[in-house]
Design a protein around this motif. Structure first.
Motif, mmCIF file in Angstrom:
data_model
loop_
_atom_site.group_PDB
_atom_site.id
_atom_site.type_symbol
_atom_site.label_atom_id
_atom_site.label_comp_id
_atom_site.label_asym_id
_atom_site.label_seq_id
_atom_site.Cartn_x
_atom_site.Cartn_y
_atom_site.Cartn_z
ATOM 1 N N ASP A 46 0.841 -1.190 0.000
ATOM 2 C CA ASP A 46 0.000 0.000 0.000
ATOM 3 C C ASP A 46 0.879 1.245 0.000
ATOM 4 O O ASP A 46 2.094 1.169 -0.196
ATOM 5 C CB ASP A 46 -0.976 -0.035 1.179
ATOM 6 C CG ASP A 46 -0.294 0.104 2.538
ATOM 7 O OD1 ASP A 46 0.943 0.316 2.589
ATOM 8 O OD2 ASP A 46 -0.993 0.016 3.566
ATOM 9 N N ILE A 47 0.284 2.404 0.247
ATOM 10 C CA ILE A 47 1.033 3.659 0.198
ATOM 11 C C ILE A 47 2.151 3.689 1.238
ATOM 12 O O ILE A 47 3.182 4.334 1.047
ATOM 13 C CB ILE A 47 0.079 4.866 0.391
ATOM 14 C CG1 ILE A 47 0.806 6.191 0.144
ATOM 15 C CG2 ILE A 47 -0.567 4.839 1.754
ATOM 16 C CD1 ILE A 47 -0.117 7.403 0.152
ATOM 17 N N THR A 78 7.553 6.536 -5.833
ATOM 18 C CA THR A 78 6.530 7.561 -5.603
ATOM 19 C C THR A 78 5.184 7.162 -6.206
ATOM 20 O O THR A 78 4.163 7.761 -5.886
ATOM 21 C CB THR A 78 6.978 8.910 -6.201
ATOM 22 O OG1 THR A 78 7.311 8.735 -7.588
ATOM 23 C CG2 THR A 78 8.179 9.464 -5.456
ATOM 24 N N ASP A 79 5.170 6.125 -7.051
ATOM 25 C CA ASP A 79 3.908 5.632 -7.615
ATOM 26 C C ASP A 79 3.008 5.021 -6.541
ATOM 27 O O ASP A 79 1.807 4.806 -6.784
ATOM 28 C CB ASP A 79 4.171 4.597 -8.704
ATOM 29 C CG ASP A 79 4.754 5.207 -9.968
ATOM 30 O OD1 ASP A 79 4.616 6.435 -10.140
ATOM 31 O OD2 ASP A 79 5.358 4.476 -10.771
ATOM 32 N N GLN A 80 3.564 4.748 -5.375
ATOM 33 C CA GLN A 80 2.753 4.224 -4.278
ATOM 34 C C GLN A 80 1.717 5.237 -3.794
ATOM 35 O O GLN A 80 0.781 4.875 -3.077
ATOM 36 C CB GLN A 80 3.643 3.826 -3.094
ATOM 37 C CG GLN A 80 4.420 2.546 -3.298
ATOM 38 C CD GLN A 80 5.409 2.276 -2.173
ATOM 39 O OE1 GLN A 80 6.573 1.983 -2.412
ATOM 40 N NE2 GLN A 80 4.969 2.380 -0.935
ATOM 41 N N ALA A 83 -1.984 4.445 -4.014
ATOM 42 C CA ALA A 83 -2.462 3.223 -3.365
ATOM 43 C C ALA A 83 -3.203 3.571 -2.077
ATOM 44 O O ALA A 83 -3.039 4.657 -1.517
ATOM 45 C CB ALA A 83 -1.282 2.294 -3.068
ATOM 46 N N PRO A 84 -4.023 2.644 -1.569
ATOM 47 C CA PRO A 84 -4.723 2.888 -0.297
ATOM 48 C C PRO A 84 -3.764 2.728 0.881
ATOM 49 O O PRO A 84 -2.604 2.331 0.708
ATOM 50 C CB PRO A 84 -5.783 1.793 -0.280
ATOM 51 C CG PRO A 84 -5.153 0.663 -1.031
ATOM 52 C CD PRO A 84 -4.352 1.321 -2.130
ATOM 53 N N ILE A 96 -1.871 12.370 5.110
ATOM 54 C CA ILE A 96 -0.573 12.934 5.503
ATOM 55 C C ILE A 96 0.548 12.321 4.664
ATOM 56 O O ILE A 96 1.430 13.027 4.162
ATOM 57 C CB ILE A 96 -0.326 12.725 7.005
ATOM 58 C CG1 ILE A 96 -1.253 13.641 7.811
ATOM 59 C CG2 ILE A 96 1.128 12.987 7.371
ATOM 60 C CD1 ILE A 96 -1.215 13.410 9.306
ATOM 61 N N LEU A 97 0.511 11.008 4.490
ATOM 62 C CA LEU A 97 1.525 10.355 3.652
ATOM 63 C C LEU A 97 1.447 10.857 2.215
ATOM 64 O O LEU A 97 2.476 11.110 1.575
ATOM 65 C CB LEU A 97 1.335 8.840 3.684
ATOM 66 C CG LEU A 97 2.085 8.062 4.756
ATOM 67 C CD1 LEU A 97 1.649 6.604 4.756
ATOM 68 C CD2 LEU A 97 3.594 8.159 4.550
ATOM 69 N N ARG A 98 0.220 11.007 1.703
ATOM 70 C CA ARG A 98 0.058 11.484 0.327
ATOM 71 C C ARG A 98 0.599 12.904 0.171
ATOM 72 O O ARG A 98 1.276 13.222 -0.810
ATOM 73 C CB ARG A 98 -1.424 11.422 -0.064
ATOM 74 C CG ARG A 98 -1.737 12.011 -1.451
ATOM 75 C CD ARG A 98 -1.038 11.217 -2.562
ATOM 76 N NE ARG A 98 -1.141 11.903 -3.830
ATOM 77 C CZ ARG A 98 -2.061 11.643 -4.760
ATOM 78 N NH1 ARG A 98 -2.974 10.715 -4.553
ATOM 79 N NH2 ARG A 98 -2.060 12.296 -5.907
#
Length: 457
Positions: A46-47, A78-80, A83-84, A96-98
């Motif tokens: 996931d992310i 960075t393509d992650q 993802a959820p 926050i991660l995004r």
């Protein structure tokens, strides 16, 4: 659950890890963080870099979040970012991660070419001993670097370069020059390709947490509140004006209204409102029919009408109250808005367009669990929990409906049900530089928050 997986309704849009080099990098990062490795040659993440396959292998679905408070992450690419976030303990963690990835995408891309990036979402508390600890979490600091420490080396090299440029005798300082040369072998050319990571600190305002059975914390509103799933002795003496439970439906309705957090679907959606509410009625009928072991495969509109007639007296109070509202809409009689204690009240609401829109729609989904579509879109963990208790007939119907009616046009469905995403002027953190919120002398100030909240599913 395999029905959901096959339809892409569970573990969808994960980042695929198949190349030996990426698997090796992941193992290096995993060993760096938790001292373990995986024997799998292919898996999905996931992310945050969590893999459900590795979770099964290790027998620990929280291997990157053992305390449930400071989530660790492994960034292979960075393509992650689309993802959820699986097994999220806080509703804010994914956004926050995004935002962190968006804010530092160029640097993270350059770093991920060299090595795997590891980090942690650091709260001000490291473990939760009581619900009171949740209110000490105001800021999330992101601590990130490559496994090999390239960011730290780059920052050290930058400090040495600045010292070299400022000191008059820098050219003759052999030790300083030697240190710079040695660090440059590890960090590379930090002048052309800076390795510093910016925007490491993010505010956590209102949020949902799965801790303590699932709490909704609203502290950045006019009248603060904490909403718990049920009465419990542990959720007391919190620094909010009200402590409510899901059973306090009238009090929750008043709270949402006083803080201007919701709006009626009938007003927001106009002519579409009647069709939206009729679909909610259908979902309630399906639930009742499934409880009576009806065959729900290939159910047509005609079949639904027959099921409504057959089980009309057995349908719950929510159905009859909502049916009255739909009848009023169809007749255009305008007989008034239902009372706060009306069983259908929350089925008639959606969040207003503000920064906590997703959190409020999540709460509404929790309060209207017979609407399985909204539950799936807004509160997936609650949907999966409910799904496990359903009959096979309802499981099949829900999976087929979501795959055929929602997955084919997720964006369009969310737009129809919940309206557009919040604009910058709804963000309480919007900056005012003297030209209006989020505007500078040359026009709008770009936002770094490009959160694809449903990129997973």
């Amino acid at each position: 659950m395999m029905r959901l997986v096959k339809h892409g309704l569970m573990y969808g849009n994960l980042f695929e890890v198949t190349s030996p080099s990426m698997v090796a990098r992941y193992n290096r990062a995993l060993e760096h963080l938790i001292g373990k490795r995986t024997d799998l040659q292919e898996f999905h993440v996931d992310i945050s870099g969590f893999s459900p396959e590795i979770g099964d292998e290790l027998g620990d679905i929280h291997y990157l979040n053992p305390s449930g408070c400071n989530r660790q992450f492994i960034l292979l690419s960075t393509d992650q970012k689309t993802a959820p976030l699986l097994n999220a303990r806080f509703s804010t963690s994914r956004s926050i991660l995004r935002r962190f990835i968006d804010d530092n995408e160029e640097q993270l891309f350059a770093l991920s070419i060299r090595d795997c990036i590891v980090g942690e979402l650091v709260n001000s508390v490291y473990s939760l001993t009581s619900p009171q600890d949740l209110f000490d979490i105001r800021t999330i600091e992101i601590d990130a670097d490559t496994v090999g420490g390239h960011v730290e080396a780059g920052e050290d090299l930058g400090d040495l370069i600045e010292r070299f440029m400022k000191e008059q005798d820098g050219w003759w300082d052999d030790v300083l020059i030697a240190d710079m040369i040695e660090l440059s072998k590890h960090a590379g050319d930090v002048i052309r390709t800076p390795l510093s990571i910016r925007n490491r600190s993010y505010e956590q305002g209102n949020f949902y947490t799965s801790h303590y059975g699932g709490l909704y914390v609203f502290r950045d509103v006019r009248e603060s509140a904490c909403i718990a799933p049920k009465d419990t002795d542990i959720v007391v003496d919190l620094p909010v004006k009200q402590v409510l439970t899901m059973e306090d439906r009238q009090e929750i309705a008043e709270f949402l209204d006083r803080n201007a957090l919701v709006e009626p679907i009938t007003e927001a959606c106009g002519a579409r409102a009647e069709n939206i509410l009729r679909q909610k009625l259908d979902f309630i009928v399906i639930d009742a029919a499934a409880d009576h072991d009806e065959d729900l495969s290939d159910v047509s509109r005609r079949d639904l009408r027959a099921l409504k007639r057959k089980y009309h007296q057995d349908l719950p109070a929510e159905y009859h109250a909502l049916e009255r509202t739909v009848r009023t809409l169809a007749q255009g009689t305008g007989q008034g808005w239902p009372a706060l204690d009306d069983p259908a009240y929350f089925y008639l609401l959606r969040s207003r367009n503000h920064r906590d829109k997703h959190l409020v729609n999540m709460l509404l989904a929790d309060l209207t669990q017979l609407d399985f579509r909204q539950l799936f879109i807004c509160h997936k963990d609650a949907f999966y929990t409910q799904y496990a208790t359903w009959s096979d007939a309802k499981k099949n119907y829900a999976a087929d409906f979501l795959a055929e009616e929602y997955m084919v046009d997720k964006v369009g469905t969310r737009l129809e049900l919940f309206g557009p995403e919040p604009g910058m002027d709804e963000d309480d953190d919007a900056a005012d530089y003297g030209f209006g919120r989020n505007r500078g002398p040359w026009g709008p100030v770009p936002s770094g928050d490009a959160d694809d909240r449903d990129g997973a599913r």
